[in-house]
Design a protein around this motif. Structure first.
Motif, PDB file in Angstrom:
ATOM      1  N   LYS A  26       0.614  -1.713  -3.693  1.00  0.00           N
ATOM      2  CA  LYS A  26       1.112  -0.178  -3.860  1.00  0.00           C
ATOM      3  C   LYS A  26       0.398  -0.260  -2.208  1.00  0.00           C
ATOM      4  O   LYS A  26      -0.842  -0.894  -1.773  1.00  0.00           O
ATOM      5  N   PRO A  27       1.499   1.225  -0.838  1.00  0.00           N
ATOM      6  CA  PRO A  27       0.225   0.891  -0.480  1.00  0.00           C
ATOM      7  C   PRO A  27      -1.775   1.401  -0.296  1.00  0.00           C
ATOM      8  O   PRO A  27      -1.372   2.350  -1.417  1.00  0.00           O
TER       9      PRO A  27
ATOM     10  N   ASP B 106       1.203  -1.036   3.962  1.00  0.00           N
ATOM     11  CA  ASP B 106       2.192  -0.999   3.036  1.00  0.00           C
ATOM     12  C   ASP B 106       2.481  -2.637   3.025  1.00  0.00           C
ATOM     13  O   ASP B 106       2.807  -4.035   3.086  1.00  0.00           O
TER      14      ASP B 106
ATOM     15  N   TRP C 139      -4.726  -1.511  -5.380  1.00  0.00           N
ATOM     16  CA  TRP C 139      -3.922  -1.829  -4.503  1.00  0.00           C
ATOM     17  C   TRP C 139      -3.576  -3.429  -4.487  1.00  0.00           C
ATOM     18  O   TRP C 139      -2.732  -3.643  -3.197  1.00  0.00           O
TER      19      TRP C 139
ATOM     20  N   ARG D 109      -2.271   3.250   7.027  1.00  0.00           N
ATOM     21  CA  ARG D 109      -1.891   2.414   6.200  1.00  0.00           C
ATOM     22  C   ARG D 109      -1.094   0.855   5.893  1.00  0.00           C
ATOM     23  O   ARG D 109      -0.480   1.009   7.082  1.00  0.00           O
TER      24      ARG D 109
END
Length: 299
Positions: free
Chosen positions: A7-8, A266, A154, A264
């Motif tokens: 996940k981001p 992704d 993540w 961020r």
């Protein structure tokens, strides 16, 4: 073992201005202040390679210590330094790569080891595999263990410390094991050294279609035998392809200044470019090694 779903990730990279703490307790207080300044904007905080070596002069007893004396003092204090790093992560509730620290290996050699610390204090390590000439010839730091990957909230990530990110195979085995992001804390004393790391990181991001992030120590510290000059800036690189900047640079800091750099990451964008990019570097990496090159015949 299954890989956690990616996940981001909100990543925080600290361009770490080398200071002069009086001891491990002072280092710990300054570390917590720095982490406090970054934690609201990031899920995982990353400090540079050898940031804690700013302690070397104080631990060795003053300005006159040579490189190996500083190193010996750092290795002796490694358990206390590591405990301080773990306590900072626990107290602030953060995921943390607190740079690297020289530590004794099981066979007595000194290795350069990057901890990954969970908010509850659990810890795992990645050693630096490739040694620079300074480390091997002057400082007495030895080659560490092979590259690994880490399962996190993540998904799976890798750590390739400084010089390691200049070698395609180190990152490639991490990517082949499922890492979609590679973190490369660094410590470079010239723009030549910094640019080798920068170019290597950008190349690894391109050829593996993954994220690669770097962050260095910065500033001058004439009192330190090992960290006297520190150059560079943090940066995050991605594939040079559709959905990413034209030069692949997602974030970068100001040269030679202490600051946090946030980005961020992704994993869905990585999956998309691998599936439908203008090129498919990740897929088209040679499945088998080439035969040794031979001289071409001229006719």
């Amino acid at each position: 073992m299954s890989t956690p779903e990616a996940k981001p990730l909100r990543l925080g990279l600290l361009q770490y201005g080398v200071g002069r703490p009086e001891g491990v307790a002072a280092f710990g207080r300054a570390l917590e202040q720095r982490l406090e300044a970054g934690r609201a904007q990031a899920d995982l905080l990353v400090l540079p390679e050898y940031a804690c070596v700013e302690l070397g002069a104080a631990l060795a007893g003053g300005d006159a210590a040579d490189e190996r004396t500083e190193l010996a003092a750092m290795v002796a204090a490694a358990p206390d330094i590591l405990a301080t790093m773990r306590e900072a992560a626990r107290r602030l509730g953060v995921w943390l790569i607190p740079g690297t620290l020289p530590m004794p290996a099981e066979d007595g050699r000194v290795v350069n080891r990057a901890p990954l610390i969970a908010p509850d204090g659990r810890i795992a390590f990645q050693d630096k595999r490739a040694m620079t000439r300074f480390e091997a010839e002057r400082w007495g730091v030895s080659q560490g263990s092979d590259p690994q990957v880490f399962d996190t909230p993540w998904g799976r990530i890798g750590i390739s410390v400084c010089y390691d990110v200049e070698f395609p195979k180190h990152v490639r085995v991490q990517v082949e094991a499922g890492a979609w992001a590679i973190l490369a804390p660094s410590c470079t004393d010239s723009m030549h050294g910094f640019n080798r790391v920068r170019v290597g990181a950008a190349a690894r991001a391109m050829e593996n279609q993954c994220y690669v992030a770097i962050t260095p120590t910065v500033g001058t510290a004439p009192w330190s035998a090992a960290l006297d000059v520190n150059r560079g800036h943090a940066a995050v690189f991605g594939p040079v392809d559709r959905g990413f900047p034209e030069d692949g640079v997602l974030a970068r800091g100001a040269l030679d200044q202490e600051e946090w750099v946030f980005c961020r990451l992704d994993p869905a964008k990585i999956a998309a470019v691998r599936a439908d990019g203008q090129v498919r570097n990740h897929r088209d990496w040679p499945a088998r090694p080439f035969r040794p090159a031979t001289p071409a015949a001229f006719a």
